[in-house]
Design a protein around this motif. Sequence first.
Motif, mmCIF file in Angstrom:
data_model
loop_
_atom_site.group_PDB
_atom_site.id
_atom_site.type_symbol
_atom_site.label_atom_id
_atom_site.label_comp_id
_atom_site.label_asym_id
_atom_site.label_seq_id
_atom_site.Cartn_x
_atom_site.Cartn_y
_atom_site.Cartn_z
ATOM 1 N N ASP A 97 0.814 -1.215 0.000
ATOM 2 C CA ASP A 97 0.000 0.000 0.000
ATOM 3 C C ASP A 97 0.848 1.265 0.000
ATOM 4 N N LYS A 98 2.159 1.127 0.173
ATOM 5 C CA LYS A 98 3.059 2.284 0.182
ATOM 6 C C LYS A 98 4.251 2.008 -0.716
ATOM 7 N N THR A 99 4.862 3.091 -1.204
ATOM 8 C CA THR A 99 6.039 2.969 -2.059
ATOM 9 C C THR A 99 7.138 3.905 -1.568
ATOM 10 N N PRO A 100 8.273 3.363 -1.083
ATOM 11 C CA PRO A 100 8.510 1.952 -0.800
ATOM 12 C C PRO A 100 7.657 1.501 0.392
ATOM 13 N N PRO A 101 7.406 0.212 0.505
ATOM 14 C CA PRO A 101 6.627 -0.273 1.640
ATOM 15 C C PRO A 101 7.452 -0.234 2.927
ATOM 16 N N PHE A 102 6.763 -0.169 4.062
ATOM 17 C CA PHE A 102 7.472 -0.185 5.340
ATOM 18 C C PHE A 102 6.761 -1.075 6.356
ATOM 19 N N GLY A 103 6.152 -2.119 5.838
ATOM 20 C CA GLY A 103 5.495 -3.108 6.679
ATOM 21 C C GLY A 103 4.557 -3.943 5.845
ATOM 22 N N GLY A 104 4.025 -4.996 6.459
ATOM 23 C CA GLY A 104 3.103 -5.869 5.756
ATOM 24 C C GLY A 104 3.748 -7.210 5.440
ATOM 25 N N PRO A 105 3.058 -8.053 4.672
ATOM 26 C CA PRO A 105 3.612 -9.352 4.294
ATOM 27 C C PRO A 105 4.959 -9.182 3.588
ATOM 28 N N HIS A 106 5.805 -10.185 3.736
ATOM 29 C CA HIS A 106 7.153 -10.064 3.192
ATOM 30 C C HIS A 106 7.746 -11.445 2.978
ATOM 31 N N ASP A 107 8.856 -11.473 2.269
ATOM 32 C CA ASP A 107 9.528 -12.744 2.014
ATOM 33 C C ASP A 107 9.994 -13.376 3.325
ATOM 34 N N ALA A 108 10.029 -14.706 3.345
ATOM 35 C CA ALA A 108 10.474 -15.405 4.544
ATOM 36 C C ALA A 108 11.958 -15.186 4.834
ATOM 37 N N THR A 109 12.699 -14.721 3.848
ATOM 38 C CA THR A 109 14.125 -14.449 4.008
ATOM 39 C C THR A 109 14.366 -12.948 4.005
ATOM 40 N N TRP A 110 15.061 -12.474 5.000
ATOM 41 C CA TRP A 110 15.346 -11.035 5.051
ATOM 42 C C TRP A 110 16.556 -10.686 4.199
ATOM 43 N N ALA A 111 16.615 -9.439 3.758
ATOM 44 C CA ALA A 111 17.806 -8.935 3.070
ATOM 45 C C ALA A 111 18.888 -8.673 4.111
ATOM 46 N N THR A 112 20.105 -9.052 3.815
ATOM 47 C CA THR A 112 21.208 -8.792 4.741
ATOM 48 C C THR A 112 21.248 -7.302 5.063
ATOM 49 N N CYS A 113 21.255 -6.999 6.354
ATOM 50 C CA CYS A 113 21.160 -5.592 6.771
ATOM 51 C C CYS A 113 22.247 -5.258 7.783
ATOM 52 N N THR A 114 23.459 -5.661 7.459
ATOM 53 C CA THR A 114 24.616 -5.425 8.321
ATOM 54 C C THR A 114 25.453 -4.245 7.825
#
Length: 304
Positions: free
Chosen positions: A114-131
């Motif tokens: 519902d937003k661009t970029p999104p900031f919540g809601g359903p998502h992939d089971a694998t997260w993007a590396t965020c280190t």
Amino acid sequence: MPSGSENRGAKNSGAKSAKAIKAANKSAGGAKPKAGIPKQRNIPWLTIGAVVAVLALIGVLAVNLFPKYQDKAEADKFAPSSENKDPSIEIDGVVRNEYPPALHVSATQRVAYDKTPPFGGPHDATWATCTGIVYPNAIRTENAVHSLEHGAVWIAYNPDKVSEDQREALADRVDGKSYMLMSPYPGLDSPISLQSWGHQLKLDDANDPRISQFIAALRLNNFGVYPEVGASCSTIPGAFDPDNPPAFDGSAPGPDAVPMNGEGLAQDQGELGTGGVPGGLPGGMQLPPELQLPPEAPAPAPAG
């Protein structure tokens, strides 16, 4: 014959003439310098030049570093506490929304965000590396949203609206800092957009002080701002490759896209990083031991 007095006069006259000639010769040869007048001193130009260079360097450092210290001091005022659990409320322009957590889609599913970029809601089971990763290319949105669920801040930018200098300024805020990631987002309606779970801030300038405030207030905010306190941001071996991440899809989601309410999805009660089983990882994959956290583990301390 001359008298004695005449002889004496002639001698005196000759002596005077000799003295006059001698004096004239001395004058012609130049007068000796008077005693007490100091000789001309050499000016230490090399020393003066070195001092000037050092002062100039100090001035340059002051001009460049002072605003950063000032920015950090201002951002520290937005650190969360038990008395002020979400300081982002005080940041002008922040948009907030509530989203249910742990709604996972597969690697081939799209979400009708519902937003661009999104900031919540359903998502992939694998997260993007965020280190502290600065992705050179746009990454799959569904993976980035999962990183937000773990307490990360995602900086997205429109590559057509952000100069190289501005991009580098943004990258400096992310590179090597845990629970941070950054990537281009083609078609973004503003030059810059910051996301944390349930929060978004769109900006025009990479030097806007609100960027530091947003990060200070929401990155690893452990006061109920994001769902999965203690969850990892590290790479999942075999599931997400930060050097070759899933590609961004900027097309409109089709009719088979998962809706924002997660209809048809079951909430994953065994979410990663909280001592549960990572249901939803490809093939029932388990996290390696070094990435697993025990139940009720405290959130990692912010770094960088």
